[in-house]
Design a protein around this motif. Structure first.
Motif, PDB file in Angstrom:
ATOM      1  N   ALA A 110      -7.816  16.089  -5.256  1.00  0.00           N
ATOM      2  CA  ALA A 110      -7.643  15.168  -4.128  1.00  0.00           C
ATOM      3  C   ALA A 110      -6.879  15.827  -2.989  1.00  0.00           C
ATOM      4  CB  ALA A 110      -6.901  13.924  -4.584  1.00  0.00           C
ATOM      5  N   LYS A 111      -7.323  15.539  -1.768  1.00  0.00           N
ATOM      6  CA  LYS A 111      -6.576  15.942  -0.572  1.00  0.00           C
ATOM      7  C   LYS A 111      -5.843  14.757   0.032  1.00  0.00           C
ATOM      8  CE  LYS A 111      -9.184  19.955   0.881  1.00  0.00           C
ATOM      9  NZ  LYS A 111      -9.997  20.555   1.935  1.00  0.00           N
ATOM     10  N   TRP A 112      -6.292  13.553  -0.293  1.00  0.00           N
ATOM     11  CA  TRP A 112      -5.668  12.338   0.234  1.00  0.00           C
ATOM     12  C   TRP A 112      -6.008  11.189  -0.701  1.00  0.00           C
ATOM     13  CZ3 TRP A 112      -7.745   7.681   1.885  1.00  0.00           C
ATOM     14  CH2 TRP A 112      -6.877   6.842   2.603  1.00  0.00           C
ATOM     15  N   THR A 113      -5.019  10.324  -0.953  1.00  0.00           N
ATOM     16  CA  THR A 113      -5.220   9.167  -1.822  1.00  0.00           C
ATOM     17  C   THR A 113      -4.441   7.986  -1.264  1.00  0.00           C
ATOM     18  OG1 THR A 113      -5.478  10.611  -3.754  1.00  0.00           O
ATOM     19  CG2 THR A 113      -4.974   8.308  -4.196  1.00  0.00           C
ATOM     20  N   LEU A 114      -5.044   6.806  -1.331  1.00  0.00           N
ATOM     21  CA  LEU A 114      -4.410   5.569  -0.878  1.00  0.00           C
ATOM     22  C   LEU A 114      -4.507   4.549  -2.003  1.00  0.00           C
ATOM     23  CD1 LEU A 114      -3.240   3.765   1.471  1.00  0.00           C
ATOM     24  CD2 LEU A 114      -5.613   3.094   1.887  1.00  0.00           C
ATOM     25  N   LYS A 115      -3.376   3.919  -2.335  1.00  0.00           N
ATOM     26  CA  LYS A 115      -3.344   2.867  -3.354  1.00  0.00           C
ATOM     27  C   LYS A 115      -2.940   1.566  -2.682  1.00  0.00           C
ATOM     28  CE  LYS A 115       0.268   2.379  -5.880  1.00  0.00           C
ATOM     29  NZ  LYS A 115       1.372   2.592  -6.803  1.00  0.00           N
ATOM     30  N   VAL A 116      -3.749   0.523  -2.865  1.00  0.00           N
ATOM     31  CA  VAL A 116      -3.443  -0.798  -2.330  1.00  0.00           C
ATOM     32  C   VAL A 116      -3.356  -1.753  -3.511  1.00  0.00           C
ATOM     33  CG1 VAL A 116      -4.175  -2.643  -0.777  1.00  0.00           C
ATOM     34  CG2 VAL A 116      -4.713  -0.268  -0.208  1.00  0.00           C
ATOM     35  N   THR A 117      -2.284  -2.542  -3.570  1.00  0.00           N
ATOM     36  CA  THR A 117      -2.068  -3.467  -4.682  1.00  0.00           C
ATOM     37  C   THR A 117      -2.074  -4.900  -4.172  1.00  0.00           C
ATOM     38  OG1 THR A 117      -0.698  -1.829  -5.810  1.00  0.00           O
ATOM     39  CG2 THR A 117      -0.504  -4.102  -6.570  1.00  0.00           C
ATOM     40  N   TRP A 118      -2.804  -5.758  -4.871  1.00  0.00           N
ATOM     41  CA  TRP A 118      -2.777  -7.195  -4.628  1.00  0.00           C
ATOM     42  C   TRP A 118      -2.117  -7.811  -5.855  1.00  0.00           C
ATOM     43  CZ3 TRP A 118      -6.733  -4.067  -3.188  1.00  0.00           C
ATOM     44  CH2 TRP A 118      -7.163  -4.158  -1.864  1.00  0.00           C
ATOM     45  N   GLU A 119      -1.012  -8.493  -5.642  1.00  0.00           N
ATOM     46  CA  GLU A 119      -0.280  -9.086  -6.756  1.00  0.00           C
ATOM     47  C   GLU A 119      -0.393 -10.604  -6.706  1.00  0.00           C
ATOM     48  OE1 GLU A 119       4.145  -9.041  -8.777  1.00  0.00           O
ATOM     49  OE2 GLU A 119       3.673  -7.628  -7.185  1.00  0.00           O
ATOM     50  N   ILE A 157       3.436  19.988  -4.616  1.00  0.00           N
ATOM     51  CA  ILE A 157       3.930  18.892  -5.443  1.00  0.00           C
ATOM     52  C   ILE A 157       2.853  17.816  -5.526  1.00  0.00           C
ATOM     53  CG2 ILE A 157       5.681  17.090  -5.648  1.00  0.00           C
ATOM     54  CD1 ILE A 157       7.587  18.970  -4.159  1.00  0.00           C
ATOM     55  N   ARG A 158       2.471  17.458  -6.757  1.00  0.00           N
ATOM     56  CA  ARG A 158       1.415  16.470  -6.977  1.00  0.00           C
ATOM     57  C   ARG A 158       2.035  15.223  -7.589  1.00  0.00           C
ATOM     58  NH1 ARG A 158      -2.884  18.193  -4.799  1.00  0.00           N
ATOM     59  NH2 ARG A 158      -4.270  16.968  -6.073  1.00  0.00           N
ATOM     60  N   ASP A 159       1.873  14.090  -6.942  1.00  0.00           N
ATOM     61  CA  ASP A 159       2.361  12.831  -7.472  1.00  0.00           C
ATOM     62  C   ASP A 159       1.617  12.511  -8.770  1.00  0.00           C
ATOM     63  OD1 ASP A 159       2.186   9.689  -7.644  1.00  0.00           O
ATOM     64  OD2 ASP A 159       3.909  10.173  -6.381  1.00  0.00           O
ATOM     65  N   TRP A 214       0.840  -1.170   0.000  1.00  0.00           N
ATOM     66  CA  TRP A 214       0.000   0.000   0.000  1.00  0.00           C
ATOM     67  C   TRP A 214       0.881   1.227   0.000  1.00  0.00           C
ATOM     68  CZ3 TRP A 214       0.272   3.387   4.097  1.00  0.00           C
ATOM     69  CH2 TRP A 214       0.834   2.930   5.258  1.00  0.00           C
ATOM     70  N   GLN A 215       0.325   2.325  -0.506  1.00  0.00           N
ATOM     71  CA  GLN A 215       1.055   3.587  -0.507  1.00  0.00           C
ATOM     72  C   GLN A 215       0.061   4.730  -0.334  1.00  0.00           C
ATOM     73  OE1 GLN A 215       3.767   4.085  -3.754  1.00  0.00           O
ATOM     74  NE2 GLN A 215       4.457   6.054  -3.046  1.00  0.00           N
ATOM     75  N   GLU A 216       0.392   5.624   0.572  1.00  0.00           N
ATOM     76  CA  GLU A 216      -0.451   6.786   0.845  1.00  0.00           C
ATOM     77  C   GLU A 216       0.121   8.000   0.125  1.00  0.00           C
ATOM     78  OE1 GLU A 216      -2.198   9.197   4.705  1.00  0.00           O
ATOM     79  OE2 GLU A 216      -0.497   7.862   4.958  1.00  0.00           O
ATOM     80  N   TYR A 217      -0.778   8.826  -0.408  1.00  0.00           N
ATOM     81  CA  TYR A 217      -0.380  10.013  -1.150  1.00  0.00           C
ATOM     82  C   TYR A 217      -1.046  11.255  -0.553  1.00  0.00           C
ATOM     83  CZ  TYR A 217       1.023   6.635  -4.705  1.00  0.00           C
ATOM     84  OH  TYR A 217       1.609   5.589  -5.370  1.00  0.00           O
ATOM     85  N   PRO A 218      -0.491  11.824   0.509  1.00  0.00           N
ATOM     86  CA  PRO A 218      -1.055  13.088   1.007  1.00  0.00           C
ATOM     87  C   PRO A 218      -0.733  14.200   0.020  1.00  0.00           C
ATOM     88  CG  PRO A 218       0.900  12.502   2.251  1.00  0.00           C
ATOM     89  CD  PRO A 218       0.639  11.370   1.294  1.00  0.00           C
ATOM     90  N   THR A 219      -1.583  15.177  -0.069  1.00  0.00           N
ATOM     91  CA  THR A 219      -1.395  16.263  -1.044  1.00  0.00           C
ATOM     92  C   THR A 219      -1.461  17.599  -0.322  1.00  0.00           C
ATOM     93  OG1 THR A 219      -3.738  16.102  -1.540  1.00  0.00           O
ATOM     94  CG2 THR A 219      -2.254  14.976  -3.030  1.00  0.00           C
ATOM     95  N   LEU A 220      -0.608  17.760   0.681  1.00  0.00           N
ATOM     96  CA  LEU A 220      -0.629  18.985   1.472  1.00  0.00           C
ATOM     97  C   LEU A 220       0.131  20.119   0.797  1.00  0.00           C
ATOM     98  CD1 LEU A 220      -0.039  17.401   4.982  1.00  0.00           C
ATOM     99  CD2 LEU A 220      -2.206  18.111   3.964  1.00  0.00           C
ATOM    100  N   GLY A 221       1.151  19.803   0.014  1.00  0.00           N
ATOM    101  CA  GLY A 221       1.959  20.833  -0.632  1.00  0.00           C
ATOM    102  C   GLY A 221       1.559  21.025  -2.087  1.00  0.00           C
TER     103      GLY A 221
END
Length: 97
Positions: free
Chosen positions: A32-41, A10-12, A1-8
Motif C-alpha cells: 500500500a502507498k495510501w490507506t484510509l479507514k472510516v468507521t461508523w459506530e 514505518i508501517r502501521d 476516519w484515519q488516513e495512513y500514508p506510507t511514505l517512510g
C-alpha cells in the motif's frame, strides 16, 4: 476516519494487516502507498425509525498502491443488527464486480 500514508519505512499495523488480507485472498503481492479507514459506530439503518437497537458498527478501508485500489468492508462481530425485513425496499441487491 484515519488516513495512513506510507511514505517512510514505518508501517502501521493496520496497513500491514490490509496488505496481508489482499495478498491472502486475492493471491497477489501488494504494498500500500495510501490507506484510509472510516468507521461508523452504532449507525442506524436508513431510513431510521429512531430505534437504537437496530444499529450496526462497521468500517470501510480504502487502499491503493498507486496502480490498483481496493475497498474492504469490515463488520464488528455481532455488530450487524439491522433487520433487513423492515427495509423500505424488498428487492435490494448487494454485490461487487
Amino acid at each position: 476516519w484515519q488516513e495512513y500514508p506510507t511514505l517512510g519505512s514505518i508501517r502501521d499495523p493496520l496497513v500491514r494487516d490490509v496488505e496481508v488480507k489482499i495478498e491472502k485472498y486475492l493471491k497477489t503481492p501488494y504494498t500500500a502507498k495510501w490507506t484510509l479507514k472510516v468507521t461508523w459506530e452504532k449507525a442506524a439503518a436508513y431510513p431510521s425509525r429512531r430505534d437504537d437497537t437496530q444499529t450496526s458498527t462497521y468500517q470501510a478501508v480504502l487502499t491503493t498502491d498507486g496502480n490498483r485500489s481496493f475497498a474492504l468492508l469490515l463488520y464488528q462481530d455481532g455488530g450487524m443488527r439491522w433487520d433487513y425485513t423492515k427495509l423500505a425496499a424488498g428487492n435490494v441487491l448487494i454485490g461487487f464486480s
